[in-house]
Design a protein around this motif. Structure first.
Motif, PDB file in Angstrom:
ATOM      1  N   TYR A 216       3.627   2.290   1.784  1.00  0.00           N
ATOM      2  CA  TYR A 216       2.436   2.415   2.620  1.00  0.00           C
ATOM      3  C   TYR A 216       1.679   1.098   2.769  1.00  0.00           C
ATOM      4  O   TYR A 216       1.029   0.863   3.782  1.00  0.00           O
ATOM      5  N   VAL A 217       1.771   0.248   1.756  1.00  0.00           N
ATOM      6  CA  VAL A 217       1.038  -1.013   1.758  1.00  0.00           C
ATOM      7  C   VAL A 217       1.988  -2.143   1.381  1.00  0.00           C
ATOM      8  O   VAL A 217       2.850  -1.975   0.514  1.00  0.00           O
ATOM      9  N   GLY A 218       1.828  -3.278   2.047  1.00  0.00           N
ATOM     10  CA  GLY A 218       2.579  -4.474   1.688  1.00  0.00           C
ATOM     11  C   GLY A 218       1.635  -5.507   1.110  1.00  0.00           C
ATOM     12  O   GLY A 218       0.601  -5.829   1.713  1.00  0.00           O
ATOM     13  N   GLN A 219       1.955  -6.028  -0.071  1.00  0.00           N
ATOM     14  CA  GLN A 219       1.080  -6.959  -0.772  1.00  0.00           C
ATOM     15  C   GLN A 219       1.840  -8.231  -1.100  1.00  0.00           C
ATOM     16  O   GLN A 219       3.044  -8.204  -1.363  1.00  0.00           O
ATOM     17  N   VAL A 220       1.136  -9.370  -1.086  1.00  0.00           N
ATOM     18  CA  VAL A 220       1.724 -10.655  -1.456  1.00  0.00           C
ATOM     19  C   VAL A 220       0.970 -11.217  -2.645  1.00  0.00           C
ATOM     20  O   VAL A 220      -0.260 -11.358  -2.600  1.00  0.00           O
TER      21      VAL A 220
END
Length: 811
Positions: A420-424
């Motif tokens: 649901y979420v993409g994080q770096v």
């Protein structure tokens, strides 16, 4: 011009002998040469000056060269000898004393020769002061600011080294290699503790312009080919204690680097006709030796033997004539063909030696060096853990999917997703022994499947490879380097709209840090919702949005930068190719579409091997020509259960892959497409899990599979679902390799993860700083951290085993 040149003239031999002149001015011509090269480069920058121009990299490149450091070190070590020689010659030769007195009187500062001799050393701290002044007038955000700081430190280090009067402790570099490096124009990074100099030969090479004279420098792991030209008027002090005076004999010529080839990429082409002729010559030589002994024995006979002695003498003369004729007539005996494995395939180069004996001797030394190199690779030591970093800034439920080093800085971008979420997360390697996670921020509302660093349009970096790639989240395979040779000075325009998932001001989208991008390049992120998000690699993602967003209708499985193009693999079976326009901008709205496969078998991995782009499409490999964009070959690789390809990496002429839910890795030949090996990692994993709880060990063994692959230097790294990381030596493959002599031996790394190994990647910090390096950092990301050597339960077990960890090794 006032001292050295006049004293070297023959008419002034009465003033002082030539050997003493060389001792007084030892290394002065070399110091002058280094500064003349530096000056010319500065002139070129000045002629093309603008507000974005840089000079820090020139300081850094010049004054970190080992040849420059060694020249100054040798000069300062000889300085007292030079002063003593001046003093002794002044006392013993009145004419020389008068000459020095006259020259000092003409000098504007009235400085004597011994006072002038220290001035080359005083130039170094003056450069440090100059850079300090430059920094005062350089904004911190300027692309040259950080490089100037690094250059200031490098020059300071050189000044310290000179003041100590000896080479810095711990360098451990061979004086012989340093001297060779200084003799060969264009050569850098030669000196290495593991490298030894084996031989020097002069040969001829046939080119399109005719036959050319070339010099071969053979080392324990490297072959260097140079042009050769007679030097005139060079003044050099003879090198003492040089083996066989080889280096001293080289100083009469000029050498310019043409080719620098690792021995792993070289193979001698077997010529059966030449081998037959050589065998015949060996037999002739043996017969000559036997007849010579017979002739001596005949002379000792007491009975009449004139007929026998005459017969032996005639036979000996006939065989000697045959041997002499064979040596002179069979020019092919002096010819040697080498195959070179390059990214574009196998190339051939023909060497012609002056004599067959020289060819034979060189081949023997070369073969022995290759064998030793292979043995060293098999005995390579266990990787040493540098650091283990828990990443606690991620949201609950997020797992690593992929990672990639930025093109020009000591950072690695690590992607996390939960669907649901993409994080770096940004991992800083400014201090490799103490890596830190500087930030973790959401960038999109979708799973990030891949990441690729893309160099800026004027970035010129050295690397062992010519590509940068990433893979999807299931395998976590990363195969990355950051070489790009596009030297266009145009800025990159990234003016498309950014992701709608961010709530920042949309006006930010149109702001481009083109100067920053020119130097540092960009990071391309591919997502499950079909988006490609592009950032400047130096962006602070906490405050900046992506510079451009490219929207596709299918998930983005893989992004790879190769030959100044960016290739994007989509879930619908298409591969999109993006190129720069004439101004250096990426044409993000005008990609070339290549239909490689179908939605039922999309391209999930892409790896450059032997000048082609290998694409993993479900159960087959498709080899794409990057010039014609045509699929040249298709290879079915699936085995039991119709399993699809999970991981794919390339090394030399080899393609390594693993299948989904499989605990084996396979090796395919890049030109014959034959399967050369299939290696199971299960035994090595079981050995590493021996100290684990029985239930945990049985569970991990039952569902064991390969989850990540990485080829780096001489090792293949294998990540598994059990958290165990393994290595095996990469065999050298030639164009003619049909099978391996023995299967590669798999070894376990003592440290690993509690759960799945999600990705493997590598970064070479020294290469990013413009230095030669053979020790890249290997980085893994996965669930938890575990030391498989310990049978005791850690106090952190249960609390840390679910925390994402990043582990760093050095071989």
């Amino acid at each position: 011009m006032k001292y050295l040149q006049p004293l070297k003239k023959s008419e002034n031999n009465y003033l002082i002998d030539a050997g003493t002149v060389d001792e007084i001015f030892y290394q002065i011509p070399e110091i002058l040469m280094h500064h003349e090269i530096f000056l010319e480069e500065l002139r070129r920058r000045l002629e093309a000056w603008d507000i974005n121009q840089k000079v820090g990299d020139l300081f850094l490149e010049t004054f970190t060269k080992q040849s420059v450091i060694d020249t100054y070190t040798a000069f300062i070590n000889n300085w007292k000898n030079a002063k003593d020689a001046i003093k002794a010659s002044t006392q013993s030769k009145p004419a020389f004393a008068r000459f020095l007195e006259n020259m000092a009187r003409e000098h504007k500062g009235k400085l004597a020769l011994d006072s002038l001799l220290i001035m080359p050393v005083q130039r170094i701290p003056r450069y440090e002061l100059l850079i300090q002044t430059l920094l005062k007038h350089t904004d911190e955000c300027h692309s040259d600011a950080q490089t100037l700081l690094e250059a200031q430190q490098a020059i300071h280090d050189l000044a310290v080294t000179i003041n100590l009067g000896q080479r810095s402790a711990g360098r451990g570099l061979s004086q012989e290699l340093c001297q060779l490096e200084s003799l060969i124009e264009g050569l850098a990074g030669l000196a290495s503790p593991e490298r030894t100099f084996l031989s020097h030969d002069q040969v001829s090479i046939t080119t399109s312009q005719g036959r050319k004279d070339r010099a071969l420098f053979l080392f324990s792991d490297l072959l260097i080919i140079t042009s050769i030209k007679r030097r005139s008027g060079t003044i050099k002090k003879p090198i003492q204690n040089a083996p066989s005076s080889v280096i001293s004999s080289l100083e009469g010529n000029k050498y310019k680097l043409l080719m620098k080839i690792p021995l792993d990429e070289l193979e001698i082409v077997k010529d059966e006709n030449v081998r037959r002729l050589l065998k015949e010559m060996e037999q002739l030589s043996a017969d000559v030796g036997t007849l010579s002994q017979m002739s001596e024995l005949c002379a000792n006979l007491h009975c009449p033997h004139s007929h026998l002695e005459e017969t032996v003498r005639d036979m000996l003369a006939a065989l000697n004539r045959q041997l002499c004729d064979r040596h002179s007539a069979d020019s092919q005996l002096s010819h040697l063909d080498l195959n070179i494995t390059t990214p574009n395939g196998v190339e051939n180069i023909g060497l012609i030696f002056s004599k067959p004996e020289k060819r034979t001797n060189w081949e023997e030394v070369f073969t022995e060096a290759k064998n030793r190199l292979a043995a060293c690779g098999e005995r390579r030591g266990c990787p040493a853990l540098v650091a283990a970093v828990p990443v606690r800034k991620t949201r609950a439920g997020l797992t690593f999917t992929c990672a990639g080093p930025t093109p020009a800085s000591a950072e690695v971008w690590v992607c996390n997703s939960d669907g649901y979420v993409g994080q770096v997360c940004v991992l800083s390697l400014a201090r490799p022994s103490e890596p830190t996670v500087t930030s973790c921020n959401g960038v999109c509302n979708a799973r990030i499947l891949c990441i690729a660093p893309v160099p800026g349009s004027v970035l010129s970096q050295q690397s062992t490879n010519d590509s940068s790639a990433c893979t999807n989240c299931n395998s976590g395979v990363i195969s990355i380097s950051v070489e790009d040779t596009d030297k266009s000075a145009a800025s990159i325009h990234l003016d498309s709209s950014s992701s709608s998932s961010d709530d920042e001001d949309p006006k930010e989208d149109n702001k481009t840090d083109s100067n920053e991008d020119l130097v540092s390049g960009t990071m391309w992120l591919g997502t499950e919702d079909g988006s490609i998000l592009i950032y400047n690699s130096t962006d602070n993602i906490r405050t900046k949005k992506n510079k451009v967003k490219i929207q596709h209708t299918s998930p983005v499985h893989t992004i790879i930068h190769l030959d100044k193009k960016v290739y994007v693999a989509l879930a619908n079976g298409d591969v999109m190719v993006y190129q720069r326009d004439l101004n250096g901008s990426w044409k993000t709205s005008d990609g070339i579409k290549i239909n490689v496969s179908t939605p039922s078998a999309p391209v999930t991995k892409m790896v450059p091997i032997s000048g082609r782009l290998w694409c993993a499409c479900h159960t087959s490999l498709k080899i794409l020509n990057t010039n014609s964009f045509a699929v040249e070959h298709s290879l079915a690789v699936s085995g039991e259960g119709n399993r699809s390809i999970a991981c794919l990496v390339g090394s030399g002429l080899g393609a390594w892959l693993s299948l989904h839910n499989s605990a084996t890795v396979r090796l395919y030949h890049a030109t014959s497409f034959e399967c050369l090996a299939e290696v199971s990692v299960a035994p090595a994993v079981s050995k590493m899990l021996a100290s684990c709880d029985d239930i945990i060990r049985q569970h991990k063994a039952a569902c064991l599979r390969v989850t990540a692959l990485l080829a780096s230097k001489e090792l293949l790294w294998v990540g598994t679902s059990a958290g165990v990381i393994l290595t095996l030596p990469l065999p050298h493959l030639s164009a003619a390799t049909a099978k391996l002599a023995a299967p590669p031996q798999v070894a376990g790394v003592p440290q690993g993860h509690t759960g799945h190994v999600r990705f493997l990647t590598t970064v070479d910090l020294e290469v990013r700083r413009g230095k030669a390096s053979d020790k890249p950092l290997i980085i893994s990301g996965g669930d938890g951290y575990e030391d498989f050597r310990s049978a005791s339960v850690s106090e952190l077990a249960g609390r840390e085993d679910s925390t994402n960890h990043i582990l760093l090794w050095q071989v």
